[in-house]
Scaffold this motif. Structure first.
Motif, PDB file in Angstrom:
ATOM      1  N   VAL A 114     -70.960 152.241  17.750  1.00 48.19           N
ATOM      2  CA  VAL A 114     -70.104 151.209  18.368  1.00 48.19           C
ATOM      3  C   VAL A 114     -69.732 150.153  17.341  1.00 48.19           C
ATOM      4  O   VAL A 114     -70.166 148.989  17.426  1.00 48.19           O
ATOM      5  N   PRO A 115     -68.924 150.506  16.343  1.00 49.33           N
ATOM      6  CA  PRO A 115     -68.574 149.542  15.282  1.00 49.33           C
ATOM      7  C   PRO A 115     -67.690 148.399  15.770  1.00 49.33           C
ATOM      8  O   PRO A 115     -67.616 147.367  15.110  1.00 49.33           O
ATOM      9  N   GLU A 116     -67.044 148.581  16.934  1.00 43.92           N
ATOM     10  CA  GLU A 116     -66.115 147.554  17.407  1.00 43.92           C
ATOM     11  C   GLU A 116     -66.822 146.326  17.966  1.00 43.92           C
ATOM     12  O   GLU A 116     -66.206 145.278  18.157  1.00 43.92           O
ATOM     13  N   TYR A 117     -68.126 146.436  18.241  1.00 46.71           N
ATOM     14  CA  TYR A 117     -68.874 145.291  18.760  1.00 46.71           C
ATOM     15  C   TYR A 117     -69.611 144.586  17.623  1.00 46.71           C
ATOM     16  O   TYR A 117     -69.987 145.196  16.626  1.00 46.71           O
ATOM     17  N   GLY A 118     -69.820 143.315  17.788  1.00 49.29           N
ATOM     18  CA  GLY A 118     -70.502 142.526  16.759  1.00 49.29           C
ATOM     19  C   GLY A 118     -72.007 142.680  16.844  1.00 49.29           C
ATOM     20  O   GLY A 118     -72.526 143.753  17.150  1.00 49.29           O
ATOM     21  N   TRP A 119     -72.700 141.564  16.610  1.00 53.59           N
ATOM     22  CA  TRP A 119     -74.161 141.587  16.620  1.00 53.59           C
ATOM     23  C   TRP A 119     -74.666 141.492  18.055  1.00 53.59           C
ATOM     24  O   TRP A 119     -74.952 140.408  18.559  1.00 53.59           O
ATOM     25  N   THR A 120     -74.780 142.634  18.696  1.00 52.74           N
ATOM     26  CA  THR A 120     -75.324 142.692  20.052  1.00 52.74           C
ATOM     27  C   THR A 120     -76.836 142.456  20.006  1.00 52.74           C
ATOM     28  O   THR A 120     -77.454 142.497  18.926  1.00 52.74           O
ATOM     29  N   THR A 121     -77.431 142.243  21.167  1.00 48.93           N
ATOM     30  CA  THR A 121     -78.883 142.047  21.242  1.00 48.93           C
ATOM     31  C   THR A 121     -79.627 143.235  20.660  1.00 48.93           C
ATOM     32  O   THR A 121     -80.623 143.073  19.951  1.00 48.93           O
ATOM     33  N   GLN A 122     -79.142 144.431  20.941  1.00 46.61           N
ATOM     34  CA  GLN A 122     -79.785 145.646  20.450  1.00 46.61           C
ATOM     35  C   GLN A 122     -79.762 145.699  18.919  1.00 46.61           C
ATOM     36  O   GLN A 122     -80.774 146.022  18.280  1.00 46.61           O
ATOM     37  N   LYS A 123     -78.626 145.349  18.319  1.00 45.58           N
ATOM     38  CA  LYS A 123     -78.520 145.364  16.853  1.00 45.58           C
ATOM     39  C   LYS A 123     -79.414 144.307  16.218  1.00 45.58           C
ATOM     40  O   LYS A 123     -80.086 144.569  15.216  1.00 45.58           O
ATOM     41  N   VAL A 124     -79.427 143.115  16.790  1.00 43.55           N
ATOM     42  CA  VAL A 124     -80.261 142.038  16.250  1.00 43.55           C
ATOM     43  C   VAL A 124     -81.737 142.413  16.335  1.00 43.55           C
ATOM     44  O   VAL A 124     -82.516 142.161  15.406  1.00 43.55           O
ATOM     45  N   PHE A 125     -82.128 143.042  17.443  1.00 43.73           N
ATOM     46  CA  PHE A 125     -83.521 143.467  17.624  1.00 43.73           C
ATOM     47  C   PHE A 125     -83.941 144.434  16.521  1.00 43.73           C
ATOM     48  O   PHE A 125     -85.010 144.280  15.913  1.00 43.73           O
ATOM     49  N   HIS A 126     -83.112 145.423  16.239  1.00 41.26           N
ATOM     50  CA  HIS A 126     -83.452 146.397  15.193  1.00 41.26           C
ATOM     51  C   HIS A 126     -83.403 145.767  13.805  1.00 41.26           C
ATOM     52  O   HIS A 126     -84.229 146.090  12.939  1.00 41.26           O
ATOM     53  N   PHE A 127     -82.461 144.845  13.586  1.00 38.71           N
ATOM     54  CA  PHE A 127     -82.387 144.174  12.288  1.00 38.71           C
ATOM     55  C   PHE A 127     -83.638 143.337  12.040  1.00 38.71           C
ATOM     56  O   PHE A 127     -84.197 143.350  10.933  1.00 38.71           O
ATOM     57  N   LEU A 128     -84.096 142.604  13.068  1.00 38.20           N
ATOM     58  CA  LEU A 128     -85.302 141.792  12.910  1.00 38.20           C
ATOM     59  C   LEU A 128     -86.533 142.667  12.682  1.00 38.20           C
ATOM     60  O   LEU A 128     -87.423 142.313  11.899  1.00 38.20           O
ATOM     61  N   ASN A 129     -86.582 143.821  13.346  1.00 37.56           N
ATOM     62  CA  ASN A 129     -87.683 144.756  13.099  1.00 37.56           C
ATOM     63  C   ASN A 129     -87.672 145.232  11.648  1.00 37.56           C
ATOM     64  O   ASN A 129     -88.722 145.313  10.999  1.00 37.56           O
ATOM     65  N   PHE A 130     -86.483 145.556  11.159  1.00 43.57           N
ATOM     66  CA  PHE A 130     -86.340 145.971   9.753  1.00 43.57           C
ATOM     67  C   PHE A 130     -86.806 144.859   8.818  1.00 43.57           C
ATOM     68  O   PHE A 130     -87.551 145.109   7.850  1.00 43.57           O
ATOM     69  N   LEU A 131     -86.423 143.636   9.101  1.00 47.07           N
ATOM     70  CA  LEU A 131     -86.751 142.498   8.247  1.00 47.07           C
ATOM     71  C   LEU A 131     -88.247 142.196   8.266  1.00 47.07           C
ATOM     72  O   LEU A 131     -88.888 142.059   7.209  1.00 47.07           O
TER      73      LEU A 131
ATOM     74  N   THR B  49     -68.130 156.032  28.218  1.00 43.91           N
ATOM     75  CA  THR B  49     -68.570 154.997  29.162  1.00 43.91           C
ATOM     76  C   THR B  49     -68.402 153.649  28.491  1.00 43.91           C
ATOM     77  O   THR B  49     -68.734 153.492  27.312  1.00 43.91           O
ATOM     78  N   GLN B  50     -67.901 152.706  29.211  1.00 43.47           N
ATOM     79  CA  GLN B  50     -67.694 151.364  28.637  1.00 43.47           C
ATOM     80  C   GLN B  50     -69.041 150.738  28.316  1.00 43.47           C
ATOM     81  O   GLN B  50     -69.941 150.716  29.152  1.00 43.47           O
ATOM     82  N   TYR B  51     -69.162 150.263  27.129  1.00 43.78           N
ATOM     83  CA  TYR B  51     -70.420 149.667  26.658  1.00 43.78           C
ATOM     84  C   TYR B  51     -70.304 148.145  26.729  1.00 43.78           C
ATOM     85  O   TYR B  51     -69.423 147.559  26.143  1.00 43.78           O
ATOM     86  N   HIS B  52     -71.186 147.555  27.498  1.00 44.46           N
ATOM     87  CA  HIS B  52     -71.128 146.098  27.699  1.00 44.46           C
ATOM     88  C   HIS B  52     -72.348 145.465  27.041  1.00 44.46           C
ATOM     89  O   HIS B  52     -73.441 145.485  27.601  1.00 44.46           O
ATOM     90  N   PRO B  53     -72.197 144.926  25.848  1.00 48.96           N
ATOM     91  CA  PRO B  53     -73.346 144.255  25.221  1.00 48.96           C
ATOM     92  C   PRO B  53     -73.642 142.935  25.912  1.00 48.96           C
ATOM     93  O   PRO B  53     -72.735 142.246  26.346  1.00 48.96           O
ATOM     94  N   ILE B  54     -74.908 142.611  26.007  1.00 49.47           N
ATOM     95  CA  ILE B  54     -75.304 141.307  26.544  1.00 49.47           C
ATOM     96  C   ILE B  54     -75.406 140.364  25.366  1.00 49.47           C
ATOM     97  O   ILE B  54     -76.201 140.550  24.459  1.00 49.47           O
TER      98      ILE B  54
END
Length: 285
Positions: free
Chosen positions: A57-74, A279-284
């Motif tokens: 889903v490259p069209e969405y920015g920093w969703t909660t899911q992406k931030v969660f995985h980035f913080l885990n990586f960090l 399916t439409q993806y709705h990031p929180i």
């Protein structure tokens, strides 16, 4: 008498075995390098998952899911580096700098999983048609207070090292861990019960129910164990996690409160968002 002597001999042998490993520089290096390798693997998994989500889903920015995985990586990446250079870290002066390097990833770990609590709270209140406007400001405020208090304690210790303040710092973080455990119990439990009452039987509902139940149990347990261990760490020198002389205790502690929980949660939450157009993806946000 024979049985008692045998038990005393066994306890002595066990104690000697534990002590011999603790004081051995070779075993210290081995155990800390194993910890570094495990943290490196978890960090790599989180990064791969982040890249997979971004490609999906490259069209969405920093969703909660992406931030969660980035913080885990960090968090896991920093832990890996600290354990690789553990001997160099232990030589830093003043001593409070060592505590800062060892404890800062723990604060980031709290933020990472508090983000998951926030995500669940938003889902829960949205499903009940309740406004979620105050949740994110509350999340930012709580994290800001935690960081400000902890950094203030570090700065005071840097200015004037006092053993009582060092104990207060560890007790404070034990309280933060307990707060996180209760957050998972509250919102994970609420979301779990809400999903159980959902009238439609479906495979997706069952999977989501299991996902919430497993993650709630894992995270509640790991933060509760962290709380208990930090209390022992504060008042018992034999349970000090910030020294080289307790490698076995460090291995058990970090494996049980960070490595294993992170690995299990990343595995449970491995599902990617649906492809665009299906399916439409709705990031929180």
């Amino acid at each position: 008498m024979v049985i008692r002597d045998f038990i005393l001999f066994s306890e002595t042998q066990s104690s000697n075995w534990w002590h011999d490993i603790d004081v051995s520089p070779l075993w210290q290096d081995r155990i800390f390098h194993i910890l570094a390798a495990l943290y490196g693997i978890v960090s790599a998994i989180a990064f791969v998952q982040l890249v997979r989500i971004q490609l999906r889903v490259p069209e969405y920015g920093w969703t909660t899911q992406k931030v969660f995985h980035f913080l885990n990586f960090l968090v896991n990446g920093v832990r890996c580096s600290v354990f690789i250079f553990r001997r160099d870290v232990q030589k830093l002066q003043p001593e409070i700098v060592q505590h800062m390097l060892l404890d800062l990833p723990s604060l980031a770990f709290f933020t990472t999983y508090a983000l998951l609590v926030l995500f669940w709270a938003e889902i829960y209140y949205q499903a009940r048609a309740v406004s979620t406007d105050g949740l994110r400001p509350s999340f930012y405020t709580i994290n800001a207070v935690v960081y400000i208090v902890q950094i203030a304690l570090w700065l005071i210790l840097l200015w004037k090292p006092v053993s009582m303040l060092a104990i207060m710092s560890k007790v404070f973080f034990a309280g933060v861990s307990l707060f996180a455990a209760l957050g998972f119990l509250l919102y994970g439990g609420r979301l779990f019960l809400m999903l159980r009452r959902f009238p439609v039987e479906s495979k997706g509902r069952r999977k989501k129910l299991q996902e919430v139940g497993y993650v709630t149990t894992i995270c509640f347990s790991c933060f509760l164990v962290r709380c208990v261990m930090m209390c022992f760490n504060a008042f018992d020198k034999a349970a000090d996690l910030d020294v080289l002389d307790h490698p076995i205790l460090n291995f058990i502690y970090y494996l049980s409160v960070e490595i294993l929980p992170s690995s299990l949660v990343l595995f449970i939450l491995r599902k990617l968002p649906p492809k665009r157009g299906i399916t439409q993806y709705h990031p929180i946000r």
